[in-house]
Design a protein around this motif. Sequence first.
Motif, PDB file in Angstrom:
ATOM      1  N   SER A 129      -1.027 -12.773   4.234  1.00 12.52           N
ATOM      2  CA  SER A 129      -1.099 -12.175   3.571  1.00 12.52           C
ATOM      3  C   SER A 129      -0.963 -11.063   2.502  1.00 12.52           C
ATOM      4  O   SER A 129      -0.558 -11.424   1.515  1.00 12.52           O
ATOM      5  CB  SER A 129       0.440 -11.674   4.969  1.00 12.52           C
ATOM      6  N   TYR A 130      -1.663 -10.006   2.489  1.00  8.93           N
ATOM      7  CA  TYR A 130      -1.642 -10.073   1.052  1.00  8.93           C
ATOM      8  C   TYR A 130      -1.689  -8.399   0.715  1.00  8.93           C
ATOM      9  O   TYR A 130      -2.875  -7.157   1.855  1.00  8.93           O
ATOM     10  CB  TYR A 130      -3.036  -9.960   0.557  1.00  8.93           C
ATOM     11  N   PRO A 131      -0.697  -7.935   0.815  1.00  8.30           N
ATOM     12  CA  PRO A 131      -0.044  -6.226   0.262  1.00  8.30           C
ATOM     13  C   PRO A 131      -0.737  -6.062  -0.526  1.00  8.30           C
ATOM     14  O   PRO A 131      -2.356  -6.203  -1.566  1.00  8.30           O
ATOM     15  CB  PRO A 131       0.847  -6.078   0.018  1.00  8.30           C
ATOM     16  N   TRP A 132      -1.642  -4.161  -0.550  1.00  3.39           N
ATOM     17  CA  TRP A 132      -2.403  -4.333  -1.322  1.00  3.39           C
ATOM     18  C   TRP A 132      -1.810  -2.192  -1.086  1.00  3.39           C
ATOM     19  O   TRP A 132      -0.891  -1.532  -0.626  1.00  3.39           O
ATOM     20  CB  TRP A 132      -3.954  -3.501  -0.933  1.00  3.39           C
ATOM     21  N   ALA A 133      -2.136  -1.116  -2.309  1.00  5.01           N
ATOM     22  CA  ALA A 133      -2.194   0.023  -2.420  1.00  5.01           C
ATOM     23  C   ALA A 133      -3.183   0.452  -3.451  1.00  5.01           C
ATOM     24  O   ALA A 133      -3.674  -0.266  -5.027  1.00  5.01           O
ATOM     25  CB  ALA A 133      -0.807  -0.026  -3.486  1.00  5.01           C
ATOM     26  N   ARG A 134      -4.076   1.634  -3.197  1.00  4.45           N
ATOM     27  CA  ARG A 134      -5.189   2.026  -3.743  1.00  4.45           C
ATOM     28  C   ARG A 134      -5.355   3.796  -3.216  1.00  4.45           C
ATOM     29  O   ARG A 134      -4.868   4.142  -1.817  1.00  4.45           O
ATOM     30  CB  ARG A 134      -5.843   1.221  -4.002  1.00  4.45           C
ATOM     31  N   GLY A 135      -5.598   3.930  -4.286  1.00  8.12           N
ATOM     32  CA  GLY A 135      -5.702   5.601  -3.883  1.00  8.12           C
ATOM     33  C   GLY A 135      -4.527   6.555  -3.516  1.00  8.12           C
ATOM     34  O   GLY A 135      -4.579   7.622  -2.345  1.00  8.12           O
ATOM     35  N   GLY A 136      -2.983   6.356  -3.619  1.00  9.60           N
ATOM     36  CA  GLY A 136      -1.939   6.826  -2.524  1.00  9.60           C
ATOM     37  C   GLY A 136      -1.824   6.417  -1.192  1.00  9.60           C
ATOM     38  O   GLY A 136      -0.664   6.327  -0.989  1.00  9.60           O
ATOM     39  N   ARG A 137      -2.610   5.064  -0.749  1.00 16.28           N
ATOM     40  CA  ARG A 137      -2.620   4.499   0.672  1.00 16.28           C
ATOM     41  C   ARG A 137      -1.923   3.035  -0.134  1.00 16.28           C
ATOM     42  O   ARG A 137      -2.279   3.068  -0.968  1.00 16.28           O
ATOM     43  CB  ARG A 137      -3.856   4.340   1.015  1.00 16.28           C
ATOM     44  N   ILE A 138      -0.855   2.564   0.945  1.00 12.17           N
ATOM     45  CA  ILE A 138      -0.850   1.346   0.857  1.00 12.17           C
ATOM     46  C   ILE A 138      -1.150   0.320   2.830  1.00 12.17           C
ATOM     47  O   ILE A 138      -1.438   1.484   3.396  1.00 12.17           O
ATOM     48  CB  ILE A 138       0.820   1.193   1.057  1.00 12.17           C
ATOM     49  N   GLY A 139      -1.459  -1.260   2.075  1.00 14.62           N
ATOM     50  CA  GLY A 139      -1.756  -1.479   3.096  1.00 14.62           C
ATOM     51  C   GLY A 139      -1.381  -3.215   3.081  1.00 14.62           C
ATOM     52  O   GLY A 139      -1.432  -3.343   2.228  1.00 14.62           O
TER      53      GLY A 139
END
Lengths: 260, 260
Positions: A207-217
């Motif tokens: 499971s790899y969290p990410w944050a880009r362009g103001g979105r997280i997922g």
Amino acid sequence: MTPTSPTPSPTAALIIIGNEILSGRTQDTNARHLAERLGRAGIRLREIRVVPDETEAIVAAVNALRPRVDHVFTTGGIGPTHDDITAAALATAFGVPLIRHPDAVAILTDHYGDALTEARLKMAETPEGAALIDNPVSAAPGFRMGNVHVLAGVPAIMRAMLESLLPGLNGGPPLLSRSVTAPAREGELAAPLAAIQARWPRADLGSYPWARGGRIGTTLVVRGTDAAMLDSVIAEVAALLRAQGHDPEIGERSGGDQSS
Amino acid sequence: MTPTSPTPSPTAALIIIGNEILSGRTQDTNARHLAERLGRAGIRLREIRVVPDETEAIVAAVNALRPRVDHVFTTGGIGPTHDDITAAALATAFGVPLIRHPDAVAILTDHYGDALTEARLKMAETPEGAALIDNPVSAAPGFRMGNVHVLAGVPAIMRAMLESLLPGLNGGPPLLSRSVTAPAREGELAAPLAAIQARWPRADLGSYPWARGGRIGTTLVVRGTDAAMLDSVIAEVAALLRAQGHDPEIGERSGGDQSS
């Protein structure tokens, strides 16, 4: 149905010899290439170590790792200059003399002609008993000593040497991966994901969290050698995401993709 | 003149915990950032290990490295999901219980409010006796246990945690570098370069061949903590290149540049 026990994949470790990596001057790219290429060949990379251009550090890493995996690879330190000490360190690690390999001398003589300096002849040195690895880019060969494959550090040469030697290695079934991505938060997926992992012990679910362009997922990645099993696992993960109100995006179906 | 013995720089090692690096799925960038940032703080990175998300592998790496360097850093494996096992592995490595750190619980309660799930409370777990490391990005803290600093794997969070903790570390004089580049061949520089290195034992002189756009050449890099010494060494290397008919290009004067 009792699952049949799969043949374990052969294993590998990589030793990167290079002060330029440890100082932050150079971004290593050899590790990722090797990992991806070995995965396609069915060889599982178990550990990477970056060590300085120092004999003691190289010897310690080689002798720690070579009994523990099927194949050790090293990159770097096989050129003609004073900081190229990999061949000598390997001889020390294996307790054999450092020799001038006659076939390597012939290759370098053919390549350099009258420009074959004493410094360049250093590139013909191997531990006694080593077998050469072809270098189609710049002639000076790598070598194999026991289960240790000694490659160049320059990426184009490292890759060419790897292609030279891979057909001679015992591989396994390719290591496959599937992924699915959604704007979901790890903390809300954790319990059902753990249950899915528990139901599929032969799959490796990350499971790899990410944050880009103001979105997280979160991107969920499943790895293993059984394509049908991976499809089943990823279908369960996608169903979990849909049950939480997300529209999951199914990612690559490959032995290793290039996204980060 | 007898050179005065310099105070040795504090040393560090990095343990990257991550199946996604070993599979080739993700290109690590944390190592280079940490290396460069520690260099500026006068801390010398001595080794990097990438290990899988497995307790035994993490424990072995932590316990091998923590007696050998002043500071160990780990990245990865501190989220809420089943594959986040770094805190538990550190408790095992230090032989202490894994606890819910009260200050971390307070931070997470404040951050998540009613959305503080049991899974998210896992991010409050530390080995007993750990001190928290501030996470200004996403609240869930890292921690220090003994000389081991446990950081997130997501690069933006890792970097923020590193800046949180660096002021509290004992550093040394910044590790400086100088470089010079010319379209010279390593094999023709090796002997005089070795002589220069021998004259300046406190400098670390590295030779890095390159090939780009049909040209080949060599970059010489000298590292150390004494700026005047580095200037002297690079002047000798530049003079050597000129004596061989090259027009050397003097590169960065810094603690670590971003070229490759």
